[in-house]
Design an enzyme around this catalytic site. Structure first.
Site, short mmCIF file in Angstrom:
data_model
loop_
_atom_site.label_atom_id
_atom_site.label_comp_id
_atom_site.label_asym_id
_atom_site.label_seq_id
_atom_site.Cartn_x
_atom_site.Cartn_y
_atom_site.Cartn_z
N CYS A 259 0.85 -1.19 0.00
CA CYS A 259 0.00 0.00 0.00
C CYS A 259 0.89 1.25 0.00
CB CYS A 259 -0.91 0.00 1.23
SG CYS A 259 -2.09 1.38 1.23
N ASP B 280 0.39 3.76 1.72
CA ASP B 280 0.30 4.35 3.07
C ASP B 280 1.69 4.72 3.61
OD1 ASP B 280 0.12 4.49 6.05
OD2 ASP B 280 -1.97 3.98 5.65
N ARG C 252 2.79 5.03 6.46
CA ARG C 252 3.24 4.37 7.69
C ARG C 252 3.80 2.97 7.44
NH1 ARG C 252 -2.54 4.77 10.31
NH2 ARG C 252 -2.95 4.11 8.16
N HIS D 24 -2.09 -4.02 5.05
CA HIS D 24 -1.86 -3.56 6.42
C HIS D 24 -3.17 -3.23 7.10
CE1 HIS D 24 -2.55 0.85 5.77
NE2 HIS D 24 -2.38 0.47 4.54
N CYS E 5 -5.94 0.20 7.00
CA CYS E 5 -5.78 0.67 5.61
C CYS E 5 -6.95 1.58 5.23
CB CYS E 5 -5.71 -0.52 4.66
SG CYS E 5 -5.42 -0.02 2.95
CO CO Z 1 -3.45 1.15 2.94
#
Ligand code: CO
Length: 208
Positions: free
Chosen positions: A41, A43, A45, A97, A100
Site C-alpha cells: 500500500c 500508506d 506508515r 496492512h 488501511c
Molecule cells: Co493502505
C-alpha cells in the site's frame, strides 16, 4: 517538516553508507538483481524495505492504494512482468496492512469520484466473500478480515497472470500474502497456499 531538510538528510545518509563501504553506491550503480517483488500500500506508515529489514537493491517495489493488482492496471501488470521476466525474482509478496484507509473507504457508501473504480476492486473482494464478512458482527474485526481477504485476492490476481503461470512452471516462483500490523509493528504471514490457488484458478484462468 521542512522540505529542504531532506537534502541535508540525504547528504548524511549517503555519507553514512560510504563510511561503512566506500564503494556502496558504485556497486549499486552496476545493476539490480532483487529476489523479491513487493506489492504494498502507498500508506506512509508502511515503509516497505524498512519493515522487512532490507535495503537498496534487495526488493523491487510497487505501491498503490490498498495494494491492488487490478487486471486492467498497466502499471501493476508491467511491474509484475518486468520482475518475473527480466529481473527473475523468486518471490512475490502482496503486503496489506491493518488500518488501511483504502479498504476503510471501500466499506463506506460514499461517492469518491476518481477513486470509485479503484475502490470497486475492493468492493468486489467483499462481494466474493460476502457470506463470511456479513457474519462478522464486530466492525473492526470485519475491517481486519476484509484487509486479509483483499491480500488473498490480490495474490490470486498475481497468480492469474500469464507471466506468473509461466514463471511458476519455469522455476516455482512463490507468492506470499502478508499483513503489516501498524499497531504492533509486526508482519503477519497469511500463509497463502499459492500452489493450491494456482491449481484452482487454472481450471478457468490457465494460459499456456
Ligand atoms: Co493502505
Amino acid at each position: 517538516m521542512e522540505i529542504n531538510n531532506i537534502f541535508n538528510n540525504n547528504y548524511l545518509w549517503a555519507n553514512e553508507k560510504l563510511t561503512v563501504d566506500s564503494s556502496y553506491f558504485s556497486n549499486l550503480s552496476k545493476g539490480q538483481s532483487p529476489e523479491i517483488l513487493y506489492i504494498g500500500c502507498s500508506d506512509s506508515r508502511v515503509a516497505a524495505e524498512e519493515l522487512m529489514g532490507l535495503g537498496p537493491g534487495e526488493v523491487f517495489v510497487h505501491r498503490n492504494i490498498a495494494n491492488m493488482v487490478p487486471n486492467t492496471d498497466l502499471s501493476a501488470l508491467s511491474v509484475i512482468d518486468y520482475a518475473l521476466t527480466h529481473l527473475k525474482v523468486n518471490h512475490i509478496v502482496v503486503c496489506g496492512h491493518y488500518y488501511c484507509g483504502g479498504v476503510k473507504a471501500a466499506m463506506q457508501p460514499n461517492d469518491l469520484g476518481i477513486l470509485n473504480p479503484w475502490l470497486r476492486n475492493i468492493r468486489d473482494v467483499y462481494r466474493t466473500h460476502q457470506e463470511e464478512l456479513d457474519a462478522i458482527e464486530d466492525e473492526d474485526e470485519k475491517y481486519n478480515r476484509l484487509i486479509e481477504l483483499n491480500v488473498q485476492e490480490q495474490c490470486i490476481n498475481v497468480i492469474k497472470t500469464p507471466q506468473y503461470q509461466k514463471a511458476f512452471s519455469d522455476r516455482k516462483v512463490a507468492v506470499h500474502g502478508w499483513v503489516f500490523d501498524i499497531n504492533s509493528g509486526k508482519l503477519i504471514n497469511l500463509k497463502i497456499n499459492f500452489k493450491e490457488k494456482l491449481k484452482d484458478i487454472q481450471e478457468i484462468y490457465k494460459i499456456s
